[in-house]
Design a protein around this motif. Sequence first.
Motif, mmCIF file in Angstrom:
data_model
loop_
_atom_site.group_PDB
_atom_site.id
_atom_site.type_symbol
_atom_site.label_atom_id
_atom_site.label_comp_id
_atom_site.label_asym_id
_atom_site.label_seq_id
_atom_site.Cartn_x
_atom_site.Cartn_y
_atom_site.Cartn_z
ATOM 1 N N ASP A 236 1.037 -0.992 -0.034
ATOM 2 C CA ASP A 236 0.162 0.062 0.062
ATOM 3 C C ASP A 236 0.833 1.251 -0.019
ATOM 4 O OD1 ASP A 236 -2.189 -1.163 -0.226
ATOM 5 O OD2 ASP A 236 -2.910 -1.204 2.025
ATOM 6 N N ALA A 237 2.086 1.083 -0.108
ATOM 7 C CA ALA A 237 3.043 2.383 -0.134
ATOM 8 C C ALA A 237 2.648 3.196 -1.236
ATOM 9 C CB ALA A 237 4.555 1.946 -0.263
ATOM 10 N N LEU A 238 2.625 2.883 -2.433
ATOM 11 C CA LEU A 238 2.347 3.898 -3.560
ATOM 12 C C LEU A 238 0.876 4.272 -3.547
ATOM 13 C CD1 LEU A 238 3.671 5.225 -5.842
ATOM 14 C CD2 LEU A 238 3.212 3.348 -7.234
ATOM 15 N N PRO A 239 -0.165 3.333 -3.505
ATOM 16 C CA PRO A 239 -1.528 4.112 -3.159
ATOM 17 C C PRO A 239 -1.609 5.038 -1.754
ATOM 18 C CG PRO A 239 -1.673 1.728 -3.442
ATOM 19 C CD PRO A 239 -0.103 1.970 -3.106
ATOM 20 N N LEU A 240 -0.860 4.798 -0.863
ATOM 21 C CA LEU A 240 -1.021 5.729 0.209
ATOM 22 C C LEU A 240 -0.266 6.954 -0.259
ATOM 23 C CD1 LEU A 240 -0.231 3.503 3.413
ATOM 24 C CD2 LEU A 240 -2.449 4.919 2.969
ATOM 25 N N GLY A 241 0.986 6.893 -0.801
ATOM 26 C CA GLY A 241 1.378 8.192 -1.547
ATOM 27 C C GLY A 241 0.503 9.026 -2.199
ATOM 28 N N ALA A 242 -0.121 8.228 -3.148
ATOM 29 C CA ALA A 242 -1.147 8.932 -4.136
ATOM 30 C C ALA A 242 -2.220 9.652 -3.214
ATOM 31 C CB ALA A 242 -1.632 7.905 -5.065
ATOM 32 N N LEU A 243 -2.786 8.883 -2.234
ATOM 33 C CA LEU A 243 -3.875 9.527 -1.394
ATOM 34 C C LEU A 243 -3.307 10.893 -0.561
ATOM 35 C CD1 LEU A 243 -6.593 8.569 -1.066
ATOM 36 C CD2 LEU A 243 -6.014 7.253 0.978
ATOM 37 N N ALA A 244 -1.727 10.762 -0.201
ATOM 38 C CA ALA A 244 -1.146 11.763 0.595
ATOM 39 C C ALA A 244 -1.355 13.083 -0.358
ATOM 40 C CB ALA A 244 0.165 11.350 1.060
ATOM 41 N N GLY A 283 5.304 11.638 -8.488
ATOM 42 C CA GLY A 283 6.381 11.632 -9.684
ATOM 43 C C GLY A 283 6.420 10.240 -10.140
ATOM 44 N N VAL A 284 6.358 9.064 -9.581
ATOM 45 C CA VAL A 284 6.407 7.758 -10.133
ATOM 46 C C VAL A 284 5.024 7.618 -10.883
ATOM 47 C CG1 VAL A 284 6.485 5.338 -9.418
ATOM 48 C CG2 VAL A 284 7.869 7.014 -8.333
ATOM 49 N N LEU A 285 4.037 7.782 -10.254
ATOM 50 C CA LEU A 285 2.586 7.550 -11.162
ATOM 51 C C LEU A 285 2.702 8.283 -12.265
ATOM 52 C CD1 LEU A 285 0.204 7.399 -8.063
ATOM 53 C CD2 LEU A 285 0.941 5.331 -9.760
ATOM 54 N N THR A 286 3.105 9.623 -12.155
ATOM 55 C CA THR A 286 3.151 10.533 -13.576
ATOM 56 C C THR A 286 4.002 9.836 -14.706
ATOM 57 O OG1 THR A 286 2.745 12.488 -12.190
ATOM 58 C CG2 THR A 286 3.724 12.585 -14.464
ATOM 59 N N ILE A 289 2.310 6.904 -15.911
ATOM 60 C CA ILE A 289 1.079 7.542 -16.967
ATOM 61 C C ILE A 289 1.569 7.662 -18.239
ATOM 62 C CG2 ILE A 289 -0.603 9.168 -17.107
ATOM 63 C CD1 ILE A 289 -1.187 9.208 -14.473
ATOM 64 N N ALA A 290 2.876 8.479 -18.265
ATOM 65 C CA ALA A 290 3.463 8.699 -19.493
ATOM 66 C C ALA A 290 3.888 7.668 -20.310
ATOM 67 C CB ALA A 290 4.693 9.439 -19.101
ATOM 68 N N GLN A 291 4.435 6.488 -19.657
ATOM 69 C CA GLN A 291 4.777 5.150 -20.139
ATOM 70 C C GLN A 291 3.286 4.723 -20.802
ATOM 71 O OE1 GLN A 291 6.371 2.821 -17.550
ATOM 72 N NE2 GLN A 291 8.199 4.287 -16.999
ATOM 73 N N ALA A 292 2.021 4.576 -20.150
ATOM 74 C CA ALA A 292 0.943 4.039 -20.304
ATOM 75 C C ALA A 292 0.295 4.560 -21.651
ATOM 76 C CB ALA A 292 0.001 4.055 -19.436
ATOM 77 N N LEU A 326 -11.998 14.548 -1.425
ATOM 78 C CA LEU A 326 -11.010 14.427 -2.631
ATOM 79 C C LEU A 326 -11.791 14.077 -3.992
ATOM 80 C CD1 LEU A 326 -8.381 11.769 -0.839
ATOM 81 C CD2 LEU A 326 -8.588 14.070 -0.668
ATOM 82 N N ALA A 327 -12.869 14.559 -4.123
ATOM 83 C CA ALA A 327 -13.680 14.446 -5.530
ATOM 84 C C ALA A 327 -12.843 15.165 -6.401
ATOM 85 C CB ALA A 327 -15.046 14.779 -5.141
ATOM 86 N N GLY A 328 -12.178 16.231 -6.123
ATOM 87 C CA GLY A 328 -11.821 17.292 -7.287
ATOM 88 C C GLY A 328 -10.282 16.703 -7.512
ATOM 89 N N ASP A 329 -9.845 15.772 -7.008
ATOM 90 C CA ASP A 329 -8.333 15.269 -7.209
ATOM 91 C C ASP A 329 -8.090 15.209 -8.950
ATOM 92 O OD1 ASP A 329 -5.638 14.798 -6.077
ATOM 93 O OD2 ASP A 329 -6.179 12.768 -7.273
ATOM 94 N N ARG A 330 -6.757 15.462 -9.122
ATOM 95 C CA ARG A 330 -6.554 15.171 -10.705
ATOM 96 C C ARG A 330 -5.765 13.935 -11.117
ATOM 97 N NH1 ARG A 330 -2.551 17.661 -12.371
ATOM 98 N NH2 ARG A 330 -3.090 17.569 -14.530
ATOM 99 N N LEU A 331 -5.917 13.039 -9.985
ATOM 100 C CA LEU A 331 -5.102 11.685 -10.062
ATOM 101 C C LEU A 331 -5.967 10.545 -9.914
ATOM 102 C CD1 LEU A 331 -2.189 10.434 -10.878
ATOM 103 C CD2 LEU A 331 -1.423 10.582 -8.565
ATOM 104 N N LEU A 332 -6.731 10.600 -8.777
ATOM 105 C CA LEU A 332 -7.519 9.545 -8.391
ATOM 106 C C LEU A 332 -8.560 9.324 -9.339
ATOM 107 C CD1 LEU A 332 -7.838 10.247 -4.619
ATOM 108 C CD2 LEU A 332 -6.267 8.743 -5.642
#
Length: 908
Positions: A236-244, A283-286, A289-292, A326-332
Amino acid sequence: MGVRPAAGRRAIEVLLQAELAGADERRLVLVDAVWAGSDAEREFTLQVEGRARRVRVTDQDSPLGIAEAWQHHQAEADGDTVLVVTGSVPADQLGWDVRGHAVRRRPLTVERADIVKQLFGVGDLDTRMVREAWLLDALLEAEPPGGWPRVGSVLTRDRALRALLAVRVGLGDSRDESLDLDADTLFDWSRSSAGPRRFAELPEPERAGLTAWLAQVAGPSAPTLLALATDGRGEDALPLGALAAAALSCPAAADAGFALGTLFGRALGSFDALTPYAAAATGVLTRWIAQAEAGGASGAEARARVLSVLERADQLAATARLTDLLAGDRLLPSGYRARLRAVAGALDGRPAAARAALRSLEDHQLHALHADSTERARTAVRLLRWLDAPPPEPESVGQAVRHHLESTGWVDLAVGILAEGDALHDGDVSGAYHRLINRVRERRRRLDERFAALLATWTESACQQAPNGALLIEDVLAEAAAPLARDGGRPLILVLDGMSADVAVELAAGLDRRAWTEIVPAAAAGRRAARLAAVAMLPTLTHVSRASLLSGAHAEGGQDVERAGFTAFWKKRHRDAVLFHKGGYEGTAGHRLAPELLGALADDRAVVGVIVNTIDDALADGRDNGRARWRLDDIARLTDLFDAALGAGRPVLLVSDHGHVLDRGPRSTGPAAAEGVQGARWRTGPAGPGEVELSGPRVLTAGGRITAAWRDDLRYTARQAGYHGGAALAEVTVPVLAFVPSGSEIPSGWTALPAENTAPDWWTSGQETPRATAPAPVSRGKETRKQQPQSEGLFPQPGHGTPGERTVRSKAYEAQREFVRNAPSNAAVAAALDALLGAGGKLSPAAVAAAAQAATGRSERNPQRFVTMLERLLNIDGYPVLQLIESGRTVHLERELLRQQFPEGNAP
């Protein structure tokens, strides 16, 4: 007395291998260390100089105990067994009766640093390592089965730690130094359960040491991540980072932060650690996303990885009751869905609100990963713009079919896209799309009703001699194919049976613009060049409309009639011709296309025609109901046919014989009760609601008088995927599209159609790619072109005229032009530059050539060559002022380089 060193089995093994060599068969080894191994490890076999020596280890804390152990060993053990005594008895307390039998006659010191040097085969260690007992102990304990890698003369601390991490927790490769231990690597490692679990099982001093080092090399996010791994929550390390990241940037950050603290628990040392941790995770998720977005197999893998992480983040948010905050978040993903629902909610209003909601959706970082949903939302807003515009009111059948190909057919395409449903299965979104489709179809029916009335009047007298402004299907070969065949041209005529306007525009958009340039007949002065649209024969059936198309005259019949009519048409024009029907052009085993077809395409004398029935067959055979899009690969051998034409250097005329309507009604709806039924969409007898009576020379069956359905939901026969034979715009309009291989000469009388100008304004409005607009013509006397407001200020020096005109008047340009033979006129270059600047610096080659043609009146019959000439004129000393990008599909003008290379220069 200080703390004595500990020695496990491996330390003893290394010590014995060094000390027993040349030890004169001595079998007692005294070690000044505390035994750190297990009881099971107290007996083992060791190879010393190729000889197997049995080893027994015992702990003794007194001289008497050591003496008794040695006596017992001498009495029971064989001559190859070595007794190792560990303990804390000082050497001066041991009698010579014991010391005399011991290797070196004294207790041996366990120097862990020396042992590590031996294990890595080095002469020296990084001095920092000598003071880190935890690291030396870990290296001794963790030695892999094949041993540590040889690393040269000195073992550095970083190299030792990298090797230790690889063996202990699976982070990297102990023999490979190339892996970057950055945040990407660390978060990727955390997603597997094995690595974090092994980290949690390490001794606390080792965990602390590794954490401190990783914080230095991988960044400040490492301690929090590793603390989560220690708590058993590494996955859950990366999901929690996104949530943070979402919580820290939301309007109610304080409330969200409190809930976030409960999710992290004791793994969060302080709230100050959240900011760098969140930044590293996003940064990791971005990057993922670019790779995807790059696509391909790796892109699909990256997409699945990103969505898996972020969906888990949303699950964690739900458990902490953070979803609404968090409804307005740009990543979730929940933020994307909230923005998608906002678009749907705006579809019942005016376009301005919907466009704003769409921009917000496109600003979400997942909009490209949810490409289907984003495209449907974009399509819905397009339809709303179409509904908001005044309804078209064509005055003639010719105007109606041309407008249908240029605009209304795109409406049908958009409705089909929405009808497929949203991929996220959101009920609110689906309901909004359904309501929008109903509004659009209601307007479309009014257009079809108006068209049916125009068609009824027109059909009574329209003929080849008096078409009343319409292109008749029997004149398509004469008006489109024959001009392509002038001067030795050899067109390939592809007839896609049943291709309606919405299918045609989608297929054209799918063609590779690097290989093909779409062309249209050159328009008269003051008129815009556009695609050709013909009127089908009535009723809109294959055996009358296709036969008339291929014969160039009124005709009715099957393949024999078509083949004979096609041959006769071209024979009148002194050309050979061959026509291939279904089954005749498809290759047998080992061949994608029939050798006979390939031979005909290679014949310089022959005009070739091919009938492709895929679309028409699918209407009857039940292709997925409601599917709107027909891509090139969906139609049997169509890509191969285009490729074969490209290889033979032939232009292609893509044409239909009639269109079709799809059945989007409820499955429970049956056929309409009617008399005189002749087909799915036509019959004989008086017209009722949704029908029109048609009679005249263009009605080739039933004695020249029929009743045809114009409502798209009216049919007289059993359910199919789609139908034709009626009088709706989609059935009567025949698309006529022409293409030439890119880089070849455009035939005389034709001009390139820029890709930017193929879709209607309501479709492209607000898109990143602007429409290509040609500047007004320039007279030789005085300026008639207005200064383009979007280009104001490009050149701050005093001067007159547009930026393009000032460029071609500059000294630098005049000097460069001297070195370019057969350069385009200054007016053409200036117009091309102004068009590019007005479009933000990017246009297709066809659009650039069209701008030059509009300004000069001179046809640029090879857009690629024109762009190449511009490159030679503008790219002084190799600076890329203008270049082709995206594999030749786009011309890019670098605004700042243009300013630098071509200052204004002298006034004329």
